[in-house]
Design a protein around this motif. Sequence first.
Motif, PDB file in Angstrom:
ATOM      1  N   HIS A  58      -8.214 -10.293  -1.421  1.00 54.02           N
ATOM      2  CA  HIS A  58      -6.907  -9.674  -1.147  1.00 54.02           C
ATOM      3  C   HIS A  58      -6.467  -8.835  -2.342  1.00 54.02           C
ATOM      4  O   HIS A  58      -6.542  -9.272  -3.480  1.00 54.02           O
ATOM      5  CB  HIS A  58      -5.875 -10.772  -0.861  1.00 54.02           C
ATOM      6  N   VAL A  59      -5.985  -7.616  -2.080  1.00 53.67           N
ATOM      7  CA  VAL A  59      -5.513  -6.712  -3.129  1.00 53.67           C
ATOM      8  C   VAL A  59      -3.998  -6.560  -3.086  1.00 53.67           C
ATOM      9  O   VAL A  59      -3.318  -6.687  -4.092  1.00 53.67           O
ATOM     10  CB  VAL A  59      -6.189  -5.325  -3.009  1.00 53.67           C
ATOM     11  N   ASN A  60      -3.451  -6.290  -1.885  1.00 61.23           N
ATOM     12  CA  ASN A  60      -2.010  -6.099  -1.745  1.00 61.23           C
ATOM     13  C   ASN A  60      -1.633  -6.302  -0.285  1.00 61.23           C
ATOM     14  O   ASN A  60      -2.461  -6.104   0.603  1.00 61.23           O
ATOM     15  CB  ASN A  60      -1.602  -4.703  -2.214  1.00 61.23           C
ATOM     16  N   ALA A  61      -0.379  -6.640  -0.042  1.00 67.41           N
ATOM     17  CA  ALA A  61       0.091  -6.896   1.321  1.00 67.41           C
ATOM     18  C   ALA A  61       0.196  -5.626   2.159  1.00 67.41           C
ATOM     19  O   ALA A  61       0.212  -5.692   3.384  1.00 67.41           O
ATOM     20  CB  ALA A  61       1.427  -7.618   1.297  1.00 67.41           C
ATOM     21  N   SER A  62       0.275  -4.462   1.505  1.00 66.37           N
ATOM     22  CA  SER A  62       0.411  -3.215   2.260  1.00 66.37           C
ATOM     23  C   SER A  62      -0.178  -2.045   1.486  1.00 66.37           C
ATOM     24  O   SER A  62      -0.329  -2.102   0.261  1.00 66.37           O
ATOM     25  CB  SER A  62       1.886  -2.919   2.548  1.00 66.37           C
ATOM     26  N   LEU A  63      -0.469  -0.975   2.202  1.00 67.16           N
ATOM     27  CA  LEU A  63      -0.974   0.233   1.559  1.00 67.16           C
ATOM     28  C   LEU A  63       0.082   0.822   0.636  1.00 67.16           C
ATOM     29  O   LEU A  63      -0.223   1.216  -0.491  1.00 67.16           O
ATOM     30  CB  LEU A  63      -1.403   1.257   2.610  1.00 67.16           C
ATOM     31  N   ASP A  64       1.338   0.864   1.083  1.00 62.68           N
ATOM     32  CA  ASP A  64       2.418   1.379   0.232  1.00 62.68           C
ATOM     33  C   ASP A  64       2.540   0.567  -1.055  1.00 62.68           C
ATOM     34  O   ASP A  64       2.717   1.133  -2.140  1.00 62.68           O
ATOM     35  CB  ASP A  64       3.755   1.375   0.975  1.00 62.68           C
ATOM     36  N   GLY A  65       2.452  -0.741  -0.946  1.00 61.31           N
ATOM     37  CA  GLY A  65       2.533  -1.605  -2.126  1.00 61.31           C
ATOM     38  C   GLY A  65       1.374  -1.370  -3.078  1.00 61.31           C
ATOM     39  O   GLY A  65       1.546  -1.345  -4.291  1.00 61.31           O
ATOM     40  N   TRP A  66       0.185  -1.177  -2.532  1.00 58.89           N
ATOM     41  CA  TRP A  66      -0.987  -0.934  -3.367  1.00 58.89           C
ATOM     42  C   TRP A  66      -0.868   0.396  -4.089  1.00 58.89           C
ATOM     43  O   TRP A  66      -1.120   0.498  -5.285  1.00 58.89           O
ATOM     44  CB  TRP A  66      -2.241  -0.998  -2.523  1.00 58.89           C
ATOM     45  N   LEU A  67      -0.453   1.445  -3.348  1.00 56.68           N
ATOM     46  CA  LEU A  67      -0.290   2.762  -3.968  1.00 56.68           C
ATOM     47  C   LEU A  67       0.774   2.724  -5.049  1.00 56.68           C
ATOM     48  O   LEU A  67       0.610   3.330  -6.112  1.00 56.68           O
ATOM     49  CB  LEU A  67       0.030   3.799  -2.904  1.00 56.68           C
ATOM     50  N   ALA A  68       1.867   2.008  -4.819  1.00 56.40           N
ATOM     51  CA  ALA A  68       2.919   1.877  -5.834  1.00 56.40           C
ATOM     52  C   ALA A  68       2.387   1.169  -7.073  1.00 56.40           C
ATOM     53  O   ALA A  68       2.726   1.545  -8.200  1.00 56.40           O
ATOM     54  CB  ALA A  68       4.116   1.129  -5.258  1.00 56.40           C
ATOM     55  N   SER A  69       1.523   0.183  -6.886  1.00 52.81           N
ATOM     56  CA  SER A  69       0.965  -0.532  -8.045  1.00 52.81           C
ATOM     57  C   SER A  69       0.046   0.364  -8.858  1.00 52.81           C
ATOM     58  O   SER A  69      -0.072   0.212 -10.075  1.00 52.81           O
ATOM     59  CB  SER A  69       0.215  -1.789  -7.600  1.00 52.81           C
ATOM     60  N   LEU A  70      -0.608   1.326  -8.205  1.00 51.27           N
ATOM     61  CA  LEU A  70      -1.465   2.257  -8.924  1.00 51.27           C
ATOM     62  C   LEU A  70      -0.653   3.222  -9.786  1.00 51.27           C
ATOM     63  O   LEU A  70      -1.119   3.668 -10.837  1.00 51.27           O
ATOM     64  CB  LEU A  70      -2.333   3.061  -7.947  1.00 51.27           C
TER      65      LEU A  70
END
Length: 72
Positions: A58-70
């Motif tokens: 698991h990386v992130n709960a959502s694509l938006d959340g993952w992009l924000a973390s980047l």
Amino acid sequence: KAKAISLVRQLVIHDEDFAEDFLPIADNGSGDIIGIRLDNGSVELWIHDAPAGKEVSHVNASLDGWLASLEN
């Protein structure tokens, strides 16, 4: 010296290894594939050399959340 394998080539090689609800979107440069679970939208990392049954992390709960973390 290791050679990079394109995302398209990885998809051809491992097509039957991905879960049906896993949508590959990118590779991490070492043979692992980043994808989105279509059933819940979570981002996961498919690990190409992991033991069977342990392929996804698991990386992130959502694509938006993952992009924000980047961005951070």
